[in-house]
Every structure is written in C-alpha cells, then in structure tokens.
Scaffold this active site. Structure first.
Site, PDB file in Angstrom:
ATOM      1  N   HIS A   1       0.845  -1.192   0.000  1.00  0.00           N
ATOM      2  CA  HIS A   1       0.000   0.000   0.000  1.00  0.00           C
ATOM      3  C   HIS A   1       0.882   1.245   0.000  1.00  0.00           C
ATOM      4  CE1 HIS A   1      -2.978   2.983   1.278  1.00  0.00           C
ATOM      5  NE2 HIS A   1      -3.889   2.133   0.841  1.00  0.00           N
TER       6      HIS A   1
ATOM      7  N   GLU B   1      -3.858   1.731  -7.434  1.00  0.00           N
ATOM      8  CA  GLU B   1      -4.272   2.878  -6.639  1.00  0.00           C
ATOM      9  C   GLU B   1      -3.393   4.079  -6.980  1.00  0.00           C
ATOM     10  OE1 GLU B   1      -6.338   1.808  -2.609  1.00  0.00           O
ATOM     11  OE2 GLU B   1      -4.199   1.460  -2.437  1.00  0.00           O
TER      12      GLU B   1
END
Length: 243
Positions: A96, A165
């Site tokens: 992430h 993302e």
C-alpha cells in the site's frame, strides 16, 4: 472468468467495540448481496479476533493490512502469516502507498511479503500506483510497470489480486476517470501476461462512482478506504449494480 473482489481497508480506524457496532449495522445490508463477487474487510490487527467471530456465517472474508515474510523471529511490531491464519484471515494487503511512503517499503520487501503470503495459503492484494508528480512528468506507466515486475516476481498470478491505486487519488476526493483507470488496469494485465488476473481500482471510490467503475472491462473490483468505514456507504459499494 474473473471474480470481482470488493475490499474495504479500515487502516488505523475501528476499535473492537466500534467494529462490532459497524458489523451490527452492515451485515443486514449485505445479506442479499449478489453471490457473483467476493467481499473482504481489512480491520486493524487488534480487531481481527473480534471480526473473525462477527464474520462467521457471513459473506465477508478477512484480510490483514500487512504481513511479514518470516514465520517468526525478532521482528518487533510485525505479524506472521501463521498468526493471521489463526484468526481466519485469507487475504493480505501488501505494498500500500502509505507503508511505501511512511516506512520506505521497497518493491523487494513487498515481493517478500507477497511471496510469503502465497507460500502460506494467503492471497496477497498487491498495491501499485503513481504519485501526482510522476503522473505530471509522464512517468506513470514506467513506475507502475517497475512495481509490477519487481513486486510480482515469482508469484502465481492465479492466486493474487493487484490493486491499482493512483496515489494522488487516495483520500483526496480526486478520482481517476473510469476510462483511464480501466486503461491502466488493462496495461497491468498485459504486463503480467495473465488474462485471469483480478485487478482492483482504488482511490476515492464511493457509492456515486462504483457502478461506472465496475462496468469497465478490465476493472475486477475495488479497494476502498474511507468509504468502507460507513456501513451504508460500503454496503452501497458491495451491492453495486452494473446495468
């Protein structure tokens, strides 16, 4: 046939009591969710045990927000795959942008985490994406391809999820246009060379854009941050409808 994966990442939110309150409101809202998709929640480590009990006999699978590549040892603050599996975890989020940014995680470390996940029967959700500066310089594709090539080395593409993302869209309210997100997801699929690879989009996903995103040909799900903290909002995402 690629099966969509709708995942909510709670990040550093939700005590055990708050998780129970959330689930009491959320579970009735997804009781009739179509069975053509998988629903995943990634609570903080401290809430995993409570969530494992709350998710029994529900359509919800559990994910961790990170995982270490070693099975045990002197790794303060880390958690091993076996510890996660003990709490019923089946997915792990790795790579992430927040640990990449705040803890300087490298693609090599992310690859170790993902490979350890697969070796222990967990499904890694490997996150990739470019910063606003990289996008403005026209470097987005080069950056993402490097993250893919280094982060996915040695992995079984049939046993993982990739989450695209764009970092500039995470928590900012800015959303990558659905067509552009779809284009990047298609590039990722071609770089990996697996037509069955499940690819999510993440970045300011909400009830107002979920149907359009899920109608795209190369987007197989979403990784949701802030919108997963509200039962009504996340239920709307889980129950998306593509006309």
């Amino acid at each position: 046939m690629r099966r969509p994966v709708i995942a909510g990442n709670w990040k550093m939110h939700m005590t055990c009591a708050q998780a129970r309150e959330f689930m009491a409101a959320f579970l009735p809202l997804v009781a009739d969710m179509p069975n053509d998709r998988d629903l995943v929640l990634a609570p903080p480590f401290t809430a995993l045990s409570s969530m494992a009990d709350l998710c029994k006999d529900s359509p919800i699978a559990l994910s961790s927000q990170n995982v270490h590549w070693e099975g045990s040892g002197a790794f303060t603050g880390e958690i091993s795959p076996s510890m996660l599996k003990e709490h019923g975890v089946t997915y792990t989020i790795v790579g992430h942008s927040e640990p990449r940014k705040y803890f300087s995680e490298s693609d090599e470390q992310i690859n170790h985490r993902a490979r350890s996940s697969q070796a222990n029967g967990l499904i890694p959700i490997v996150c990739v994406g470019e910063t606003d500066e990289q996008r403005e310089r026209g470097e987005a594709e080069r950056v993402i391809r490097r993250q893919i090539e280094q982060g996915l080395e040695g992995l079984d593409a049939d046993l993982l999820v990739v989450a695209y993302e764009p970092i500039w869209a995470i928590g900012t309210g800015k959303t990558c246009e659905a067509a552009e997100a779809n284009r990047i997801c298609g590039l990722i699929r071609s770089w990996v060379g697996s037509p069955d690879l499940v690819i999510q989009y993440g970045g300011s996903v909400k009830g107002g854009n979920i149907d359009e995103l899920m109608g795209m040909s190369d987007i197989d799900g979403v990784l949701v941050g802030g919108a997963s903290l509200q039962p009504d909002g996340f239920a709307r995402i889980a129950n998306y409808n593509v006309a």
